[in-house]
Design a protein around this motif. Sequence first.
Motif, PDB file in Angstrom:
ATOM      1  N   ALA A 120     -26.929 109.845 -12.630  1.00  0.00           N
ATOM      2  CA  ALA A 120     -26.166 108.438 -12.199  1.00  0.00           C
ATOM      3  C   ALA A 120     -25.928 108.608 -10.933  1.00  0.00           C
ATOM      4  N   LEU A 168     -19.906 107.516 -10.387  1.00  0.00           N
ATOM      5  CA  LEU A 168     -21.064 107.110 -11.353  1.00  0.00           C
ATOM      6  C   LEU A 168     -21.349 107.856 -12.479  1.00  0.00           C
ATOM      7  N   ALA A 169     -21.155 109.255 -12.170  1.00  0.00           N
ATOM      8  CA  ALA A 169     -21.346 110.091 -13.449  1.00  0.00           C
ATOM      9  C   ALA A 169     -20.290 110.123 -14.482  1.00  0.00           C
ATOM     10  N   GLU A 172     -21.226 106.592 -16.586  1.00  0.00           N
ATOM     11  CA  GLU A 172     -22.329 106.901 -17.718  1.00  0.00           C
ATOM     12  C   GLU A 172     -21.842 107.590 -18.671  1.00  0.00           C
TER      13      GLU A 172
END
Length: 269
Positions: A120, A168-169, A172
């Motif tokens: 991600a 970002l991770a 996701e």
Amino acid sequence: MRGRPDLRAECADCFGLCCVVPAFSASADFAIDKDAGQPCPNLGQDFRCGIHTRLRQSGFRGCTVYDCFGAGQKVSQVTFGGRDWRRAPDTAKRMREVFPVMRDLHELLWYLTEALTLPAARPIRDDLGAALEETERLTLGGPDALAALDVEAHRRKVNVLLLRAGELARAEAGAGRRRKDHRGAVLIGARLKGADLRGASLRGAQLIGADLRGADLRGADLIGADLRGADLRGADLTGSVFLVQSQLDAAKGDATTRLPPSLAHPAHW
């Protein structure tokens, strides 16, 4: 991490720096008082711990949860070229000053290396790579350069990228659901058994003694979270972000606790 053995402590190549540099006070974690820079009485002439196999039973639990991320051997064998503080006492003061700086840099290297593995985080991969290269370069400085380094300023700069990678991770992992934000939260003794914490931010959260049995922590950002005494039995930590071995060593768990592949179940679980 796998592929980065230099970020794992190799005590055989270190001059017992973690047994000398930090100070500690008699408590539940340490059986005695020790001043900063004073060698622990359990440190042998060979720089090995004389009670390593029974630290917990001897009242030194704090030693079992400490991780230098390979900084000890880097300072001992690279920065000071294999000269130890006993045979070269003129190195002792500078070595004590450099070790905490190197430890911080190696911790950042661990996090940056992990961030680069996150699918991600692809949009910021170039920036992460540049930060990794810069941090590596700083670790290769001489004793004077390292002692003078403003490591906190560098940490703040890198943390901007780590925060973005974590976001970002988490996005996701938590797609389609409201992601919980417990950044810096005081959750001491919290009852979180079976909680859905997928994609949650637990950065810097105080989870001391928290009940996390069976909790789903997949994709949760755990950088800096205090997991001392937290009950992780049956919890799912696969895919969690920025979890390190020392956090697990400070917690409670069992064979049903699911971990990222780069980490191991502590021997005392």
